[in-house]
Structure formats: C-alpha cells, structure tokens
Design a protein around this motif. Sequence first.
Motif, short mmCIF file in Angstrom:
data_model
loop_
_atom_site.label_atom_id
_atom_site.label_comp_id
_atom_site.label_asym_id
_atom_site.label_seq_id
_atom_site.Cartn_x
_atom_site.Cartn_y
_atom_site.Cartn_z
N PRO A 1 0.88 -1.33 -0.32
CA PRO A 1 -0.07 0.48 -0.28
C PRO A 1 0.70 1.75 -0.29
CG PRO A 1 -0.17 -0.16 2.52
CD PRO A 1 0.56 -1.82 1.57
N GLU A 2 0.08 2.72 -0.42
CA GLU A 2 1.55 3.85 -0.43
C GLU A 2 0.93 4.06 1.39
OE1 GLU A 2 0.51 6.37 -3.43
OE2 GLU A 2 0.87 5.29 -5.83
N ASN A 3 -0.43 3.94 2.11
CA ASN A 3 -0.32 4.05 3.02
C ASN A 3 -0.57 3.76 4.39
OD1 ASN A 3 -3.40 4.76 2.82
ND2 ASN A 3 -2.30 6.92 1.52
N GLY A 4 -0.48 3.67 5.21
CA GLY A 4 -1.85 2.28 6.73
C GLY A 4 -0.40 1.27 6.74
N TRP A 5 0.73 0.99 7.02
CA TRP A 5 1.54 0.42 6.51
C TRP A 5 1.71 -0.58 7.74
CZ3 TRP A 5 3.22 4.62 5.50
CH2 TRP A 5 3.17 5.78 4.01
N SER A 6 1.52 -1.58 7.75
CA SER A 6 1.58 -2.94 9.11
C SER A 6 2.83 -2.16 9.47
CB SER A 6 1.32 -4.41 9.05
OG SER A 6 2.13 -4.70 8.19
N THR A 7 3.07 -3.32 11.15
CA THR A 7 4.37 -2.92 11.52
C THR A 7 4.95 -4.51 10.88
OG1 THR A 7 3.66 -2.85 13.76
CG2 THR A 7 5.81 -3.71 13.57
N ASP A 8 4.79 -5.37 10.15
CA ASP A 8 5.78 -6.77 9.32
C ASP A 8 6.06 -5.10 8.16
OD1 ASP A 8 5.42 -7.70 11.09
OD2 ASP A 8 3.25 -9.49 10.40
N GLN A 9 5.47 -4.57 7.60
CA GLN A 9 5.52 -4.46 6.26
C GLN A 9 6.65 -2.91 6.32
OE1 GLN A 9 1.50 -2.38 5.41
NE2 GLN A 9 1.63 -4.31 3.95
N TYR A 10 6.35 -2.49 7.22
CA TYR A 10 8.00 -2.07 7.81
C TYR A 10 8.82 -2.21 8.09
CZ TYR A 10 10.43 2.27 10.02
OH TYR A 10 11.66 3.20 10.49
N GLY A 11 8.72 -3.19 8.93
CA GLY A 11 9.45 -4.21 8.96
C GLY A 11 10.75 -4.79 7.83
N GLN A 12 9.65 -5.64 6.72
CA GLN A 12 9.90 -5.55 5.59
C GLN A 12 10.50 -5.16 4.59
OE1 GLN A 12 6.76 -6.80 2.85
NE2 GLN A 12 7.25 -7.52 1.13
N TYR A 13 9.74 -3.27 4.78
CA TYR A 13 10.89 -1.55 4.15
C TYR A 13 12.22 -2.05 4.61
CZ TYR A 13 11.60 3.13 4.23
OH TYR A 13 12.50 4.23 4.08
N LEU A 14 12.61 -2.04 5.91
CA LEU A 14 13.59 -2.28 6.97
C LEU A 14 14.90 -3.10 6.02
CD1 LEU A 14 12.67 -1.26 10.78
CD2 LEU A 14 13.54 0.45 8.61
N ALA A 15 14.17 -3.47 5.95
CA ALA A 15 15.07 -5.20 5.73
C ALA A 15 15.32 -4.35 3.91
CB ALA A 15 14.16 -6.27 5.34
N SER A 16 14.72 -4.71 3.19
CA SER A 16 14.81 -4.25 1.66
C SER A 16 15.69 -2.49 1.56
CB SER A 16 13.87 -3.48 1.04
OG SER A 16 12.35 -4.48 1.03
N ILE A 17 15.57 -1.37 2.31
CA ILE A 17 16.67 -0.82 2.44
C ILE A 17 18.14 -0.92 3.15
CG2 ILE A 17 17.34 1.06 3.86
CD1 ILE A 17 14.55 2.02 1.88
N HIS A 18 17.81 -1.63 4.05
CA HIS A 18 19.92 -2.06 4.81
C HIS A 18 19.76 -3.15 3.57
CE1 HIS A 18 17.93 -0.26 8.21
NE2 HIS A 18 19.17 -0.43 8.45
N ASP A 19 19.35 -4.07 3.11
CA ASP A 19 20.37 -4.95 2.10
C ASP A 19 21.16 -4.00 0.92
OD1 ASP A 19 20.07 -7.36 0.01
OD2 ASP A 19 19.12 -6.13 -1.02
N TYR A 20 20.05 -3.17 0.83
CA TYR A 20 20.64 -2.57 -0.94
C TYR A 20 21.86 -1.36 -0.54
CZ TYR A 20 20.39 -0.03 -4.92
OH TYR A 20 20.97 1.62 -6.37
#
Length: 225
Positions: A183-202
């Motif tokens: 989604p473009e907003n309303g992210w769950s905690t799991d989605q924020y964690g997924q975002y952190l993992a993607s950012i840190h991997d890159y």
Amino acid sequence: MITLPEGTDLPDRDDVLGQAISFDRTRWIPLLPDPTWWPDELDECPKAGRWPRVDRRTVFNVARRTDTSPGRRHLLVAALVWGTGTKAQSVNRRGRIFKQSASEVIDARLSAALSVLRERGAAKAYFAFNNDQHIPHLGAAFFTKVIYFAGHETLTTPYRPVILDSVVSRALKAAKGVDASWPENGWSTDQYGQYLASIHDYALRTGVLPDQVEAALFSYGKQLP
C-alpha cells in the motif's frame, strides 16, 4: 530486492544531511501548547529568500536531547517542521496533534515509544507509535521521522530506523523492493519491517547508509506519475 532505475545516483550523506525545508515560525508558535516546545535550533536556521530553512543535520542535533522531556518535545516539533513546509493548511493539519492531546499525554507516549526504540528497535517502536503509544493525528509518515531522527545515527541493530511516507512507498513499489500488493499508506508493523530489510540490504550492497537509500527513493518517487 530494490532495483532503482539505471543512472539513479545515490546522494552523498552530506547532501542527505543538508536536505532543507522552508518553514514559517509565525504559523507554528500559536499551534504549540506553549512557546517552550519550540527548539532554539530552529531560530538559528539560515534564510533562503523569504523563509528560514531547516535541514536534517539540524534535526539530528535536536534529537541528541531526547533523554529529557523538553528534548523529546523539541524533537517532535523539529521533525514536524522539517516534514511540513510553509503551506498554512499543512501546518494547521500538524497542529491538530497538539490540539487533540494534552501535553502530559504527548510526553508520556513519546517517552514510552522512544524507550521502545532504544531497547527493542525500530520495528517495535513503529508498533508502539501505531498502537498503545499512538498520538492522535501523528501518522506513520511523521512518527517514522521522529523514529529516524532519534535513532538512525545511534542504533545500528537490527536495523537503523528510516522514514517511510507515501512518496517513498510509491518508489519502493516501483523499484521492486516490495510486492505488488504494497500500500501507499497505512503500513503494518510487518510491512515497515519488510521496508527496513529492503533498505538495509540495498545499503549494504552499495556501501552507503540506509537514509541515503531512502533519500534516493524519495527523489525517485517525486518523479513518478
């Protein structure tokens, strides 16, 4: 795995820290519980034309005082100012935070959520701000700014906190950092964690800090239709 368009340059960290936003002090002060919530650092920001401009480096300086209640108040205000700009409608929307909740409630929830950040990490702090420590009208696009400034330079495990807003989210999806249902907003905690993992991997693959990747995504997102 994030795949930014060919030719996309990751900004230098100095450029990230220098990312500055104009603000109008006179629109903010009447909305705060009292003038002591306004951090002195904002009055020292240089002008560019009509308005002073606050950069990330200045907000990080404010964030070094989050071991005190006044310091946490100052961080909240500085993060809001940096993320809002000069439009009266946008500033007034942020002002609802202070109109809706008593100062004591904001203080208690800021303190609790930032304690979670220090003790349990960014994703748990995201959950806290989104649940038990939720401050009405302080949504994820802004409380992730608070988390970011409070922890990006000091907390490295498991992940440094990073800002997530609708512009970054749109770019993250376009860059294949998340799946098509993101989604473009309303992210769950799991989605924020997924975002952190993607950012840190890159960031790890490219030898930069996570906020440099976030800044590149934001710039990319601004260009998307």
